[in-house]
Scaffold this active site. Structure first.
Site, PDB file in Angstrom:
ATOM      1  N   GLY A 188       0.784  -1.238   0.000  1.00  0.00           N
ATOM      2  CA  GLY A 188       0.000   0.000   0.000  1.00  0.00           C
ATOM      3  C   GLY A 188       0.808   1.276   0.000  1.00  0.00           C
ATOM      4  N   SER A 189       2.070   1.241  -0.490  1.00  0.00           N
ATOM      5  CA  SER A 189       2.844   2.483  -0.468  1.00  0.00           C
ATOM      6  C   SER A 189       2.289   3.508  -1.455  1.00  0.00           C
ATOM      7  CB  SER A 189       4.326   2.211  -0.734  1.00  0.00           C
ATOM      8  OG  SER A 189       4.541   1.821  -2.065  1.00  0.00           O
ATOM      9  N   ASN A 190       1.745   3.069  -2.580  1.00  0.00           N
ATOM     10  CA  ASN A 190       1.139   4.032  -3.505  1.00  0.00           C
ATOM     11  C   ASN A 190      -0.136   4.624  -2.918  1.00  0.00           C
ATOM     12  OD1 ASN A 190       2.533   4.371  -6.246  1.00  0.00           O
ATOM     13  ND2 ASN A 190       2.729   2.181  -5.814  1.00  0.00           N
ATOM     14  N   LYS A 205      -8.061 -13.255 -11.724  1.00  0.00           N
ATOM     15  CA  LYS A 205      -9.157 -12.310 -12.001  1.00  0.00           C
ATOM     16  C   LYS A 205     -10.185 -12.420 -10.884  1.00  0.00           C
ATOM     17  CE  LYS A 205     -11.936 -15.462 -14.778  1.00  0.00           C
ATOM     18  NZ  LYS A 205     -12.709 -15.684 -15.988  1.00  0.00           N
ATOM     19  N   MET A 256      -3.513  -7.013  -7.992  1.00  0.00           N
ATOM     20  CA  MET A 256      -2.879  -8.033  -8.822  1.00  0.00           C
ATOM     21  C   MET A 256      -3.886  -8.956  -9.510  1.00  0.00           C
ATOM     22  SD  MET A 256       0.027  -7.125  -8.945  1.00  0.00           S
ATOM     23  CE  MET A 256       1.522  -6.497  -8.267  1.00  0.00           C
ATOM     24  N   ARG A 257      -5.030  -8.403  -9.887  1.00  0.00           N
ATOM     25  CA  ARG A 257      -6.007  -9.185 -10.641  1.00  0.00           C
ATOM     26  C   ARG A 257      -6.500  -8.370 -11.827  1.00  0.00           C
ATOM     27  NH1 ARG A 257      -8.257 -13.628  -7.754  1.00  0.00           N
ATOM     28  NH2 ARG A 257      -7.232 -13.715  -5.722  1.00  0.00           N
ATOM     29  N   ASN A 296      -4.479   2.683 -13.541  1.00  0.00           N
ATOM     30  CA  ASN A 296      -3.505   1.728 -12.987  1.00  0.00           C
ATOM     31  C   ASN A 296      -2.111   2.336 -13.030  1.00  0.00           C
ATOM     32  OD1 ASN A 296      -2.538  -0.824 -12.030  1.00  0.00           O
ATOM     33  ND2 ASN A 296      -1.869  -1.321 -14.113  1.00  0.00           N
ATOM     34  N   HIS A 327       1.914   1.003 -13.342  1.00  0.00           N
ATOM     35  CA  HIS A 327       2.681  -0.194 -13.669  1.00  0.00           C
ATOM     36  C   HIS A 327       4.173   0.136 -13.599  1.00  0.00           C
ATOM     37  CE1 HIS A 327       3.401  -4.143 -15.325  1.00  0.00           C
ATOM     38  NE2 HIS A 327       4.332  -3.588 -16.078  1.00  0.00           N
TER      39      HIS A 327
END
Ligand code: GAR
Length: 207
Positions: free
Chosen positions: A17-19, A70, A97-98, A114, A116
């Site tokens: 959860g750093s972002n 997913k 991560m889905r 998102n 990346h």
């Protein structure tokens, strides 16, 4: 900026959860004119849920269903319902991560974002920093993009480069990539929620 109502964000994450923390702190400093209304994780006890709890931001684990990569259709519907009920207008993927499919994306058209850890379209998928080291590139970076039905394929909103150093380890490179992520993501989100980004086809333009 203070007269403009804050945009409601829903954050999805699977990891530490750093972002999310960088985004919540940018909101608290009014650099991002938004408010995180709900954090959801597919992973029970994920760090991102703890980081949200420490900040009194509503957070919950929601079952992803039986698949590994997913959400099931039922899970997607539950995620959409929870996010709408919380007043989320934009959905921010922060290490989620889905893959999200049509049902979810249709509920928030062009409003799922998102981050990346590479310069897309290079190195989509998992552990992009390791892929960059294995390939031997001299520069990698960070991409913020809108989410479409593919894996890491949607229109690019923002990118920044990170040099790969001769003595980099996967951990060191990922740490430097994350430092850039924490700056780039709030800035790109502010451009998006303030209407400062137009998207036409694959290309985005700053107003
Ligand atoms: C971030 O580095 C993000 O770019 C990556 O997961 C990490 C989450 O870290 N996302 C992907 O690889 C998506 N394909 P965080 O939980 O500390 O924000």
């Amino acid at each position: 900026m203070s007269n403009v109502p804050k945009t409601g964000l829903g954050v999805l994450g699977s990891g530490k959860g750093s972002n999310f923390v960088a985004i919540a702190e940018a909101c608290a400093r009014n650099e991002l004119n938004a408010e995180v209304r709900l954090v959801i994780s597919d992973v029970p006890g994920a760090g991102i849920l703890e980081r949200a709890g420490e900040r009194n931001i509503p957070n919950r684990h929601l079952e992803p269903g039986p698949f590994r990569t997913k959400l099931s259709e039922e899970a997607e519907a539950a995620y959409v319902e929870a996010l709408r009920a919380a007043g989320a207008e934009w959905i921010v993927l922060a290490g989620f991560m889905r893959i999200l499919k049509g049902g979810f994306l249709r509920a928030f058209p062009l409003r799922v974002v998102n981050i990346h850890p590479s310069l897309l379209p290079s190195f989509p998928g998992l552990r992009a920093w390791q892929q960059a080291l294995d390939y031997g590139v001299k520069h990698t970076g960070v991409t913020v993009h809108l989410v479409d039905q593919g894996v890491d394929t949607g229109p690019i909103v923002s990118q920044a480069t990170v040099p790969v150093l001769d003595d980099d380890t996967p951990e060191r490179l990922h740490t430097r990539i994350q430092e850039v992520e924490h700056r780039l993501y709030p800035e790109a989100l502010q451009a998006l929620v303030s209407g400062g980004v137009r998207v036409r086809g694959r290309r985005s333009y700053r107003n």
